[in-house]
Design a protein around this motif. Structure first.
Motif, PDB file in Angstrom:
ATOM      1  N   ASP A 156       0.820  -1.212   0.000  1.00  0.00           N
ATOM      2  CA  ASP A 156       0.000   0.000   0.000  1.00  0.00           C
ATOM      3  C   ASP A 156       0.860   1.271   0.000  1.00  0.00           C
ATOM      4  OD1 ASP A 156      -2.963  -1.102   0.570  1.00  0.00           O
ATOM      5  OD2 ASP A 156      -1.493  -2.318   1.633  1.00  0.00           O
ATOM      6  N   HIS A 212       0.788   3.635  -2.251  1.00  0.00           N
ATOM      7  CA  HIS A 212       0.008   4.817  -2.676  1.00  0.00           C
ATOM      8  C   HIS A 212       0.976   5.991  -2.840  1.00  0.00           C
ATOM      9  CE1 HIS A 212      -3.789   2.719  -1.981  1.00  0.00           C
ATOM     10  NE2 HIS A 212      -3.345   2.336  -0.797  1.00  0.00           N
ATOM     11  N   HIS A 238      -3.585  -4.077   2.358  1.00  0.00           N
ATOM     12  CA  HIS A 238      -4.913  -3.575   2.005  1.00  0.00           C
ATOM     13  C   HIS A 238      -5.599  -2.793   3.124  1.00  0.00           C
ATOM     14  CE1 HIS A 238      -8.869  -3.186   0.279  1.00  0.00           C
ATOM     15  NE2 HIS A 238      -9.402  -3.893   1.256  1.00  0.00           N
ATOM     16  N   ASP A 294      -1.369  -1.859  -4.397  1.00  0.00           N
ATOM     17  CA  ASP A 294      -1.762  -0.466  -4.187  1.00  0.00           C
ATOM     18  C   ASP A 294      -0.561   0.462  -4.343  1.00  0.00           C
ATOM     19  OD1 ASP A 294      -4.407  -1.075  -3.943  1.00  0.00           O
ATOM     20  OD2 ASP A 294      -4.629  -0.346  -1.880  1.00  0.00           O
ATOM     21  N   HIS A 300      -4.428  -1.074   5.652  1.00  0.00           N
ATOM     22  CA  HIS A 300      -3.682   0.064   6.212  1.00  0.00           C
ATOM     23  C   HIS A 300      -3.690   0.017   7.745  1.00  0.00           C
ATOM     24  CE1 HIS A 300      -4.256   2.671   2.326  1.00  0.00           C
ATOM     25  NE2 HIS A 300      -3.987   1.409   2.066  1.00  0.00           N
ATOM     26  N   HIS A 355      -2.999  -9.113  -2.256  1.00  0.00           N
ATOM     27  CA  HIS A 355      -3.283  -7.794  -1.701  1.00  0.00           C
ATOM     28  C   HIS A 355      -4.085  -7.886  -0.401  1.00  0.00           C
ATOM     29  CE1 HIS A 355      -3.724  -3.566  -1.451  1.00  0.00           C
ATOM     30  NE2 HIS A 355      -5.035  -3.580  -1.638  1.00  0.00           N
TER      31      HIS A 355
HETATM   32 FE   LIG Z   1      -4.211   0.483   0.092  1.00  0.00          FE
END
Ligand SMILES: [Fe+2]
Length: 318
Positions: A98, A100, A248, A128, A250, A228
């Motif tokens: 994740d 991002h 996934h 992610d 967080h 994920h």
């Molecule tokens: Fe995420």
């Protein structure tokens, strides 16, 4: 040049995978193992996030939340397995999830500083890469290119897609040296011994039976899953996988004191929102993630990158 080049059969299977994934993305047909996923609640959630963000700004807590989101912790976890091949005793896996990476400006620089001094043999990324779930994706490449300067262990960088990602990213990220596992497996070899690593496509928006079939292997190799979400952990455990790495959630991202998540985006198995868990004979780990989505803030839930050290034995030394 990828550490794990695609074989002819994998190239053919990828054409089928890409045609299915692109269709699901084009029609925004979000599909889980349990059936079609509805979108109406997400719209409500986005509106609530906007209000929450405004309230935090008014309360003077926005900057604190942003600082929390940039304060990435390195978690070290030792895991013992009686049947780990001896050549892999002490093998270290850096787990990122994740990212991002376009959600917070300069996040890649923080990650580079954190990762550069770390010692690891293999890097895995459980999806992610970008902030949004649709739209442009090329904006992540300068940051990913910079990050790749510190993700160059001898055994390579393996990754799976998350629900925020698009199939269109794969070619470009593989050109940077990231080998995606799109319902595929590779062997990591060391001193004539090997580990099997299987990666599945995202199952939170883009579930297909191809992800299940990827976990059906008949060999006796010590095997690890990258996915994920934790949604396939039952199938992986049934298929004798020993370790399941995912993200996934967080970790909740916005938590109450004590790390209690307000929202986890995970209806299945809520207690696995972060950290270690077990399913029958398989160990699992849900990363709290290195980045953020929705709003670029964290409370009571630090971002993490994780280094696993695999040990051969019944119990890991503390
Ligand atoms: Fe995420």
């Amino acid at each position: 040049m990828l550490n794990y080049p695609l074989h002819k059969k994998e190239k053919e299977d990828r054409i089928i995978w890409a045609s299915v994934r692109s269709t699901l993305e084009a029609f925004r047909f979000k599909h889980k193992r349990s059936g079609k996923k509805t979108r109406s609640k997400w719209t409500l959630f986005e509106r609530l996030l906007w209000v929450f963000k405004l309230l935090l700004k008014l309360a003077g807590l926005y900057e604190k939340g942003l600082a929390n989101a940039k304060n990435i912790e390195v978690t070290n976890v030792k895991l013992a397995f009686p049947d780990l091949p001896s050549a892999f005793n002490g093998f270290k896996i850096l787990h990122l999830s994740d990212l991002h990476i376009d959600a917070i400006e300069g996040l890649e620089n923080i990650l580079v500083r954190k990762i550069k001094p770390l010692d690891f043999d293999l890097c895995v990324i459980t999806g992610d890469f970008r902030m949004d779930t649709t739209g442009s994706f090329r904006q992540i490449f300068p940051a990913m290119q910079k990050l790749m300067t510190v993700l160059r262990p001898e055994n390579g960088v393996l990754a799976v897609l998350g629900n925020h990602d698009t199939y269109k990213m794969v070619d470009l990220l593989e050109q940077l040296g990231i080998r995606f596992l799109l319902n595929e497996s590779v062997f990591v070899e060391k001193e004539n011994q090997r580990l099997l690593i299987t990666g599945t496509d995202d199952t939170y928006y883009f579930y297909t039976d191809m992800a299940l079939h990827a976990l059906e292997h008949n060999g006796n190799d010590f095997s690890i899953v990258l996915s994920h979400t934790n949604e396939l952990s039952d199938v992986a455990a049934e298929n004798n996988y020993k370790l399941y790495l995912c993200g996934h959630t967080h970790g909740g991202q916005i938590c109450l004191p004590g790390g209690i998540p307000v929202i986890s985006h995970q209806k299945e198995i809520r207690e696995r929102v972060r950290g270690l868990w077990r399913q029958n004979g398989m160990m699992g780990y849900t990363s709290a993630g290195a980045g953020v989505s929705g709003i670029p803030l964290r409370f009571n839930c630090p971002p993490e990158i994780t280094v696993f050290e695999l040990m051969r034995g019944d119990t890991a030394p503390v």
